[in-house]
Design an enzyme around this catalytic site. Structure first.
Site, mmCIF file in Angstrom:
data_model
loop_
_atom_site.group_PDB
_atom_site.id
_atom_site.type_symbol
_atom_site.label_atom_id
_atom_site.label_comp_id
_atom_site.label_asym_id
_atom_site.label_seq_id
_atom_site.Cartn_x
_atom_site.Cartn_y
_atom_site.Cartn_z
ATOM 1 N N HIS A 156 11.736 10.205 -0.572
ATOM 2 C CA HIS A 156 10.921 9.146 0.061
ATOM 3 C C HIS A 156 10.884 7.852 -0.750
ATOM 4 O O HIS A 156 10.435 6.835 -0.252
ATOM 5 C CB HIS A 156 9.490 9.653 0.266
ATOM 6 C CG HIS A 156 9.381 10.664 1.369
ATOM 7 N ND1 HIS A 156 8.951 10.342 2.637
ATOM 8 C CD2 HIS A 156 9.676 11.985 1.418
ATOM 9 C CE1 HIS A 156 8.966 11.414 3.399
ATOM 10 N NE2 HIS A 156 9.402 12.430 2.688
ATOM 11 N N ASP A 364 9.796 -0.359 -3.423
ATOM 12 C CA ASP A 364 9.230 0.625 -2.498
ATOM 13 C C ASP A 364 10.356 1.279 -1.719
ATOM 14 O O ASP A 364 11.302 0.595 -1.310
ATOM 15 C CB ASP A 364 8.285 -0.091 -1.511
ATOM 16 C CG ASP A 364 7.033 0.708 -1.201
ATOM 17 O OD1 ASP A 364 7.128 1.947 -1.198
ATOM 18 O OD2 ASP A 364 5.984 0.100 -0.955
HETATM 19 P P1 ADQ Z 1 3.540 5.498 -0.089
HETATM 20 O O1 ADQ Z 1 3.895 4.983 -1.439
HETATM 21 O O2 ADQ Z 1 2.254 6.207 0.020
HETATM 22 O O3 ADQ Z 1 4.685 6.410 0.518
HETATM 23 P P2 ADQ Z 1 3.589 3.711 2.368
HETATM 24 O O4 ADQ Z 1 4.912 3.857 2.979
HETATM 25 O O5 ADQ Z 1 3.060 2.334 2.438
HETATM 26 O O6 ADQ Z 1 3.531 4.135 0.843
HETATM 27 O O7 ADQ Z 1 2.587 4.674 3.112
HETATM 28 C C1 ADQ Z 1 1.214 4.622 2.893
HETATM 29 C C2 ADQ Z 1 0.488 5.216 4.089
HETATM 30 O O8 ADQ Z 1 -0.855 5.443 3.701
HETATM 31 C C3 ADQ Z 1 0.487 4.297 5.288
HETATM 32 O O9 ADQ Z 1 0.689 5.041 6.448
HETATM 33 C C4 ADQ Z 1 -0.916 3.689 5.252
HETATM 34 O O10 ADQ Z 1 -1.463 3.387 6.519
HETATM 35 C C5 ADQ Z 1 -1.716 4.784 4.600
HETATM 36 N N1 ADQ Z 1 -2.837 4.168 3.872
HETATM 37 C C6 ADQ Z 1 -2.772 3.349 2.820
HETATM 38 N N2 ADQ Z 1 -4.008 2.936 2.477
HETATM 39 C C7 ADQ Z 1 -4.855 3.530 3.313
HETATM 40 C C8 ADQ Z 1 -6.277 3.513 3.479
HETATM 41 N N3 ADQ Z 1 -7.091 2.823 2.686
HETATM 42 N N4 ADQ Z 1 -6.786 4.235 4.466
HETATM 43 C C9 ADQ Z 1 -6.001 4.982 5.261
HETATM 44 N N5 ADQ Z 1 -4.672 5.028 5.176
HETATM 45 C C10 ADQ Z 1 -4.105 4.312 4.205
HETATM 46 C C11 ADQ Z 1 5.962 6.912 0.062
HETATM 47 C C12 ADQ Z 1 6.953 5.851 -0.423
HETATM 48 C C13 ADQ Z 1 7.145 4.779 0.635
HETATM 49 C C14 ADQ Z 1 7.611 5.416 1.949
HETATM 50 C C15 ADQ Z 1 6.692 6.584 2.330
HETATM 51 C C16 ADQ Z 1 7.244 7.362 3.525
HETATM 52 O O11 ADQ Z 1 6.485 5.280 -1.648
HETATM 53 O O12 ADQ Z 1 8.106 3.818 0.214
HETATM 54 O O13 ADQ Z 1 7.593 4.449 2.974
HETATM 55 O O14 ADQ Z 1 6.537 7.510 1.248
HETATM 56 O O15 ADQ Z 1 8.539 7.797 3.301
#
Ligand code: ADQ
Length: 466
Positions: A156, A364
Site C-alpha cells: 500500500h 504517499d
Molecule cells: P494511509 O496512510 O492511512 O493509507 P490514506 O490513503 O489517505 O492514507 O487513507 C486514509 C483514510 O483514513 C482515508 O480513507 C480517510 O478518509 C481516513 N481518515 C483519515 N482521517 C480520518 C478521520 N479523522 N476520521 C475518519 N477517517 C479518517 C495507506 C497508504 C496510502 C494509501 C492507502 C490505501 O499510506 O498511500 O492510499 O494505504 O492503499
C-alpha cells in the site's frame, strides 16, 4: 470460484458498520462475502505466552481468525521493523530510518508465527491475498510449510528507488521473499519501475513482457494496481450532507469564510508541518486572505507509542499555536486543528464545504483523501484539489493543482491561486479528476487484482530464461 483468504495486520471487526470502517475494509469484506472466505490477522492483543492457535469468529459467509502475538515479538515486528525500518525507508526518510538485527529477526518470527497459525486453516485451492509491508515474508513461510496455492501481495505504500532501498541491510532477503508470491501489486508505475530496476540490476533477475519476473528459479508478476475509493458512497454521503446538521453547524461557524481542509493520519509522511507553514506563509504574504479563509486540519493520532510520532505531535501543536497566536482575531481562528476521527458522512460534509482540499504529503503510496475530496464536491461549484507531486494520486488526478511540499512559498502561491480560481477552470479540473475517481473505484481495484491473481498460470517453478 476458489475461496479467498485475506491477510492484513488489522482486521476490521465484523461488527464495524460500513460508515465507520474504511473503504478498503468494506471492499475486502465485500470480496470475501462474494466468494466466501477467511480474514486472518493480528487480534490486537499480546501476551507473554501467546496461544499458538488463532481465535475464530464467523459472520455470515466470512470467517475471521485472529492471532495473538508474543509481546516482545509484536514490538520488534510492528514498532520495530515494520514502522521503524520499512515505513521510513519506503517513504524516502533515511534520517528517520533505523535498522536493528533483533527487529528484523522479530519481524521474521512474527511472519513465521502467522504462517504456522494460518496453515492449518488453508485448503489447497485457496487464493491468499496478503496486504502490506508487515507481511512481506509471509509467502516464503507458507511455502516452507508446503502451501502451493496462489498467493498475492499488495504493497500500500511507495516502493523506494534502488539507491534508497540499498540502505536496508536486509534488502536482498526481502526481495527474495517477494519472489515467493505469484503476483506483487504496487500503487504506481513509478513504484513498479523502482522494484523492477532493483530486480534486474541487483538481484540478477530477468524481466519479461507484462511485468513477469524470473528470480531465483521462481516466476512471478509485478504490476501497478492504483487503489481507488467507494466513489458512489462518497457522492451519496456528500449530497445528503447538503441538508445535514453537521454541514449547517460548519457553515454557521465559518460565517461566510472560505474553508481549506486537510485530512491525514498524524504521520510524518503526510507533510503536516510544511502544510501549516505554507498556510502561515499565505497569511503573511497575501494579507487579503486574513479573516477570509479558515484552514481545518483533521489529524487523528496514529502510532502514538512511537517516539517520532510523539515528537511530530508536539511540533504541530506548537505550529498551530504559532499561526493562531499570530493572526487570530476575536472572531476568527485561522487554523482549526483536530485530533479525532469522524464518521464518513461528517467527513463528506466537511469536504463538500471546503473550497480547497490540501493533500500535501512528502511521500504517499496513493492517498485516498485526495480522491474522497473530489468525489464529495458539488459539480456545479467544485473546490480545488491542491496535491503533492509525491502522492501516488498525482498520477491519477490530472485536474489537481500540484505542489512540491518542500517549497513552502510555492505552496502558499498555489493556495492563493486556487482560492481565486474562476469557476470554469474549477469545473474543468474537477471533471478531469472525477472521471478517474469513478472509473477506478475500490471495487474495480479489488476485482482487477483478484482476476490477475486467479489468472496466474505461470507460477510453476521457472525453468528457463534466467
Ligand atoms: P494511509 O496512510 O492511512 O493509507 P490514506 O490513503 O489517505 O492514507 O487513507 C486514509 C483514510 O483514513 C482515508 O480513507 C480517510 O478518509 C481516513 N481518515 C483519515 N482521517 C480520518 C478521520 N479523522 N476520521 C475518519 N477517517 C479518517 C495507506 C497508504 C496510502 C494509501 C492507502 C490505501 O499510506 O498511500 O492510499 O494505504 O492503499
Amino acid at each position: 470460484m476458489a475461496r479467498l483468504v485475506i491477510v492484513s495486520n488489522r482486521v476490521a471487526s465484523p461488527k464495524e458498520r460500513a460508515a465507520k470502517a474504511g473503504g478498503l475494509a468494506v471492499a475486502l469484506r465485500e470480496a470475501l462475502g462474494k466468494r466466501g472466505g477467511l480474514w486472518f490477522g493480528w487480534s490486537g492483543e499480546t501476551s507473554a505466552d501467546a496461544p499458538a492457535k488463532p481465535k475464530m469468529m464467523r459472520s455470515g459467509p466470512i470467517s475471521y481468525a485472529l492471532q495473538t502475538l508474543d509481546t516482545e515479538d509484536q514490538r520488534a515486528h510492528y514498532a520495530g521493523y515494520a514502522n521503524g525500518t520499512l515505513w521510513p525507508l519506503c517513504h524516502y526518510r533515511l534520517g528517520l530510518f533505523a535498522f536493528r538485527r533483533s527487529d528484523w529477526e522479530g519481524y521474521r518470527r512474527v511472519n513465521a508465527t502467522f504462517a504456522r497459525s494460518l496453515m492449518p486453516l488453508l485448503k489447497p485451492d485457496d487464493v491468499v491475498w496478503v496486504h502490506d509491508y508487515h507481511f512481506i515474508p509471509l509467502a516464503s513461510e507458507l511455502r516452507a510449510l508446503g502451501f502451493e496455492g496462489r498467493i498475492g501481495y499488495f504493497h500500500h505504500i511507495p516502493w523506494p528507488t534502488p539507491e534508497v532501498f540499498y540502505s536496508l541491510p536486509s534488502h536482498a532477503a526481502l526481495v527474495q521473499d517477494l519472489g515467493q508470491y505469484d503476483l506483487v501489486g504496487l500503487q504506481t508505475e513509478h513504484d513498479v519501475r523502482a522494484l523492477l530496476t532493483y530486480i534486474s540490476a541487483e538481484a540478477r533477475g530477468w524481466i519479461g513482457p507484462g511485468g513477469v519476473v524470473g528470480l531465483h528459479n521462481r516466476r512471478f508478476r509485478v504490476a501497478a494496481y492504483p487503489i481507488g475509493i467507494d466513489a458512489e458512497a462518497f457522492v451519496t454521503d456528500a449530497k445528503a450532507a447538503e441538508r445535514s446538521k453537521d454541514r449547517k453547524r460548519l457553515l454557521a461557524s465559518l460565517a461566510g469564510r472560505s474553508l481549506a481542509v486537510g485530512v491525514d493520519r498524524l504521520d510524518y509522511s503526510k507533510g503536516l508541518p510544511n502544510k501549516f507553514n505554507a498556510f502561515d506563509n499565505l497569511l503573511e504574504r497575501y494579507p487579503e486572505h486574513r479573516s477570509r479563509v479558515t484552514m481545518m486540519q483533521i489529524a487523528p493520532v496514529s502510532r502514538g507509542e512511537v517516539a517520532e510520532y510523539q515528537q511530530l505531535r508536539r511540533e504541530l501543536e506548537e505550529l498551530a499555536g504559532h499561526v493562531n497566536g499570530r493572526y487570530a482575531e476575536f472572531d476568527w481562528v485561522p487554523l482549526r486543528y483536530l485530533n479525532k476521527p469522524f464518521p464518513r458522512a461528517t467527513l463528506a460534509a466537511i469536504y463538500r464545504t471546503a473550497k480547497l482540499g490540501l493533500v500535501t504529503p512528502l511521500r504517499d503510496g496513493m492517498n485516498l483523501v485526495a480522491k474522497e475530496y473530489i468525489a464529495a464536491q458539488d459539480p456545479e461549484d467544485p473546490g480545488v484539489l491542491v496535491l503533492s507531486r509525491f502522492a501516488g494520486a498525482a498520477d491519477e488526478l490530472p485536474g489537481a493543482v500540484t505542489v512540491n511540499p518542500y517549497d513552502i512559498e510555492g505552496m502558499a502561491d498555489v493556495m492563493n491561486r486556487a482560492l481565486l480560481m474562476p469557476i470554469e477552470e474549477r469545473r474543468e479540473r474537477w471533471r478531469a479528476n472525477m472521471d478517474n475517481v469513478v472509473s477506478n473505484t475500490i471495487h474495480d481495484w479489488c476485482e482487477r487484482f483478484l482476476e490477475d491473481l486467479g489468472a496466474r498460470e505461470d507460477r510453476a517453478e521457472e525453468s528457463s530464461g534466467s
